[in-house]
Enzyme design. Structure first.
Site, short mmCIF file in Angstrom:
data_model
loop_
_atom_site.label_atom_id
_atom_site.label_comp_id
_atom_site.label_asym_id
_atom_site.label_seq_id
_atom_site.Cartn_x
_atom_site.Cartn_y
_atom_site.Cartn_z
N TYR A 177 -7.28 -13.79 -13.98
CA TYR A 177 -7.17 -12.36 -14.24
C TYR A 177 -8.37 -11.83 -15.04
CZ TYR A 177 -2.75 -11.68 -11.96
OH TYR A 177 -1.79 -11.56 -11.00
N ARG A 221 -11.10 -11.25 -12.63
CA ARG A 221 -10.85 -10.05 -11.82
C ARG A 221 -11.02 -8.78 -12.66
NH1 ARG A 221 -5.21 -10.77 -9.21
NH2 ARG A 221 -5.68 -8.67 -8.48
N CYS A 242 3.71 -7.85 -23.18
CA CYS A 242 4.22 -9.03 -23.88
C CYS A 242 5.16 -9.80 -22.94
CB CYS A 242 4.95 -8.62 -25.15
SG CYS A 242 5.68 -10.03 -26.00
N HIS A 274 2.46 -1.89 -8.12
CA HIS A 274 2.35 -3.28 -8.59
C HIS A 274 1.68 -3.37 -9.96
CE1 HIS A 274 2.67 -4.82 -4.16
NE2 HIS A 274 3.85 -4.62 -4.70
N GLN A 280 -0.62 0.12 -4.14
CA GLN A 280 -0.27 -1.26 -4.47
C GLN A 280 -1.38 -1.88 -5.31
OE1 GLN A 280 1.46 -3.47 -0.79
NE2 GLN A 280 0.35 -1.72 0.02
N ASN A 281 -2.51 -1.18 -5.38
CA ASN A 281 -3.67 -1.76 -6.07
C ASN A 281 -3.50 -1.68 -7.59
OD1 ASN A 281 -4.60 -2.07 -3.53
ND2 ASN A 281 -6.04 -0.36 -3.60
C1 BJW Z 1 -9.39 -2.39 5.27
C2 BJW Z 1 -10.69 -2.41 4.84
C3 BJW Z 1 -11.34 -1.19 4.79
C4 BJW Z 1 -9.99 -4.42 4.72
N1 BJW Z 1 -10.71 -0.08 5.17
N2 BJW Z 1 -8.77 -1.27 5.66
C5 BJW Z 1 11.60 -8.96 2.51
C6 BJW Z 1 11.18 -9.80 3.52
C7 BJW Z 1 10.42 -10.93 3.21
C8 BJW Z 1 10.06 -11.24 1.91
C9 BJW Z 1 10.48 -10.40 0.91
C10 BJW Z 1 11.25 -9.28 1.22
N3 BJW Z 1 11.51 -8.63 0.06
C11 BJW Z 1 10.92 -9.31 -0.96
C12 BJW Z 1 10.30 -10.40 -0.46
C13 BJW Z 1 9.54 -11.42 -1.27
C14 BJW Z 1 8.14 -10.97 -1.64
C15 BJW Z 1 7.35 -10.74 -0.35
O1 BJW Z 1 7.18 -9.63 0.11
N4 BJW Z 1 6.79 -11.80 0.20
C16 BJW Z 1 5.99 -11.67 1.43
C17 BJW Z 1 4.68 -12.40 1.22
C18 BJW Z 1 6.77 -12.17 2.58
N5 BJW Z 1 8.15 -9.77 -2.48
C19 BJW Z 1 8.33 -9.83 -3.80
O2 BJW Z 1 8.48 -10.88 -4.37
C20 BJW Z 1 8.34 -8.51 -4.57
N6 BJW Z 1 9.45 -8.49 -5.44
C21 BJW Z 1 10.71 -8.35 -5.01
O3 BJW Z 1 10.98 -8.14 -3.85
O4 BJW Z 1 11.63 -8.45 -6.01
C22 BJW Z 1 13.01 -8.46 -5.65
C23 BJW Z 1 13.77 -8.48 -6.95
C24 BJW Z 1 14.76 -7.54 -7.16
C25 BJW Z 1 15.48 -7.57 -8.38
C26 BJW Z 1 15.18 -8.53 -9.34
C27 BJW Z 1 14.19 -9.46 -9.13
C28 BJW Z 1 13.49 -9.44 -7.92
C29 BJW Z 1 7.12 -8.37 -5.47
C30 BJW Z 1 5.83 -8.32 -4.74
C31 BJW Z 1 4.67 -8.28 -5.72
C32 BJW Z 1 3.32 -8.38 -5.03
N7 BJW Z 1 2.30 -8.54 -6.00
C33 BJW Z 1 0.92 -8.69 -5.57
C34 BJW Z 1 0.09 -9.20 -6.76
C35 BJW Z 1 -0.12 -8.11 -7.80
C36 BJW Z 1 -0.85 -8.62 -9.00
C37 BJW Z 1 -2.27 -9.01 -8.70
O5 BJW Z 1 -3.04 -8.24 -8.13
O6 BJW Z 1 -2.62 -10.12 -9.09
O7 BJW Z 1 0.42 -7.42 -5.10
S1 BJW Z 1 0.74 -9.74 -4.15
C38 BJW Z 1 -0.60 -8.83 -3.43
O8 BJW Z 1 -0.19 -8.32 -2.13
C39 BJW Z 1 -0.81 -7.60 -4.33
C40 BJW Z 1 -1.00 -6.51 -3.32
O9 BJW Z 1 -0.73 -5.24 -3.89
C41 BJW Z 1 -0.04 -6.89 -2.22
C42 BJW Z 1 -0.34 -6.26 -0.90
O10 BJW Z 1 -1.59 -6.66 -0.39
P1 BJW Z 1 -2.42 -5.68 0.51
O11 BJW Z 1 -2.82 -4.49 -0.28
O12 BJW Z 1 -1.70 -5.42 1.77
O13 BJW Z 1 -3.75 -6.54 0.73
P2 BJW Z 1 -4.17 -7.58 1.89
O14 BJW Z 1 -5.37 -8.31 1.40
O15 BJW Z 1 -3.04 -8.38 2.35
O16 BJW Z 1 -4.59 -6.63 3.10
C43 BJW Z 1 -5.76 -5.84 3.08
C44 BJW Z 1 -5.77 -4.97 4.32
O17 BJW Z 1 -6.90 -4.10 4.25
C45 BJW Z 1 -5.91 -5.76 5.63
O18 BJW Z 1 -4.97 -5.27 6.57
C46 BJW Z 1 -7.34 -5.46 6.09
O19 BJW Z 1 -7.46 -5.43 7.52
C47 BJW Z 1 -7.55 -4.09 5.51
N8 BJW Z 1 -8.93 -3.72 5.22
N9 BJW Z 1 -11.03 -3.75 4.53
C48 BJW Z 1 -9.42 -0.19 5.62
N10 BJW Z 1 -12.65 -1.13 4.40
#
Ligand code: BJW
Length: 248
Positions: free
Chosen positions: A71, A74, A131, A123, A105-106
């Site tokens: 982190y 980053r 803390c 996020h 989400q960023n």
């Molecule tokens: C361009 C481009 C350009 C490139 N122009 N485009 C239902 C189904 C299945 C699983 C689950 C579900 N519900 C929950 C889950 C579990 C899990 C999950 O989703 N897992 C999946 C992997 C399957 N979700 C969770 O755990 C979430 N919590 C939750 O559900 O809690 C339930 C709960 C309830 C009550 C009590 C307790 C629990 C939490 C999810 C947290 C995600 N966190 C992160 C990290 C954040 C911190 C950090 O940054 O370190 O968030 S993970 C990461 O992914 C980050 C992002 O915001 C997130 C999304 O990523 P994003 O933005 O889509 O990025 P990429 O890289 O994947 O894609 C980039 C895109 O850009 C691509 O498409 C490129 O083509 C495109 N691109 N250049 C336009 N110039």
């Protein structure tokens, strides 16, 4: 002068008629600022690790130093970069439509630095500390026993104020995003792979509530089959083109 592609014109027409636009952004919108996306196999933030080895509370409990190193690296990167044409275009778009809600989400804060207001940080934000024991935003203690950031109030380890896998989206954040999704008539998904839930479900919810769904991405995504219009290309180019079409 080259002709404006039909999907772009149709998307601009839908936006021009909209009362409330809900925008969801992902890592792709910051890619042109130099922030790596998450899932790019070569350069993505997780190129060398599995996400569950880094972005989970279990990984932090197991090896906080490793997670803090990741982190801090980053944070340095995010502090060095600037918002790009895509971020700026969304600021202008907000001035052209009756209502715009921006959900990101960023965790990089680049929308706010570009001038967007009322941003819903789904996020969290990488630049804030929280803390790990109290769960509230916290200042760093001047002295550290572990050599890692510790809470000035209780001395426990601090963590970045972000949402990790398995953690819930903060309830008020979820409420505000859900309200915008239910109320909007256009949902604009930009630069997200649409695989991480619950964020990935927002577009489908908006569509169920009657919104037109528009996607901007360089690649097809999990959302593409559901989108009314898919605009292919970098958001830093497509969004300014969309603005141009909107202004006529
Ligand atoms: C361009 C481009 C350009 C490139 N122009 N485009 C239902 C189904 C299945 C699983 C689950 C579900 N519900 C929950 C889950 C579990 C899990 C999950 O989703 N897992 C999946 C992997 C399957 N979700 C969770 O755990 C979430 N919590 C939750 O559900 O809690 C339930 C709960 C309830 C009550 C009590 C307790 C629990 C939490 C999810 C947290 C995600 N966190 C992160 C990290 C954040 C911190 C950090 O940054 O370190 O968030 S993970 C990461 O992914 C980050 C992002 O915001 C997130 C999304 O990523 P994003 O933005 O889509 O990025 P990429 O890289 O994947 O894609 C980039 C895109 O850009 C691509 O498409 C490129 O083509 C495109 N691109 N250049 C336009 N110039």
């Amino acid at each position: 002068m080259s002709a404006i592609p039909t999907p772009l014109l149709s998307a601009a027409t839908a936006i021009g008629k909209a009362r409330h636009i809900c925008v969801l952004t992902g890592a792709g919108i910051s890619a042109e600022s130099g922030v790596p996306t998450f899932r790019d196999a070569q350069t993505g933030l997780w190129a060398k690790f599995r996400p569950e080895d880094l972005a989970t509370p279990e990984a932090f409990a197991r090896d906080p130093r490793r997670i803090w190193d990741w982190y801090e690296w980053r944070r340095e990167l995010v502090r060095r970069v600037e918002p790009n044409a895509g971020h700026h275009a969304l600021v202008h778009l907000a001035g052209l439509v009756p209502k715009l809600t921006l959900v990101t989400q960023n965790v990089d804060g680049l929308h706010q630095r570009a001038g967007s207001t009322g941003v819903i940080e789904y996020h969290g934000n990488i630049l804030r500390d929280r803390c790990s024991a109290e769960g509230t935003l916290a200042r760093r203690s001047a002295r550290s026993v572990t050599g890692l950031p510790e809470c000035a109030r209780c001395g426990e380890l601090l963590r970045p104020d972000v949402v990790w896998f398995g953690e819930a989206i903060p309830p008020l954040t979820m409420r505000d995003a859900d309200a915008a999704v239910a109320d909007c008539d256009v949902f604009l998904s930009i630069g997200t792979a649409s695989v991480v839930y619950p964020a990935a479900g927002l577009a489908a919810n908006a569509r169920q509530c009657g919104a037109i769904v528009i996607e901007i991405n360089t690649e097809p995504t999990a959302l593409t089959p559901l989108a009314d219009f898919s605009l292919r290309g970098p958001s830093g180019e497509v969004l300014p083109q969309l603005l141009q079409a909107l202004r006529g």
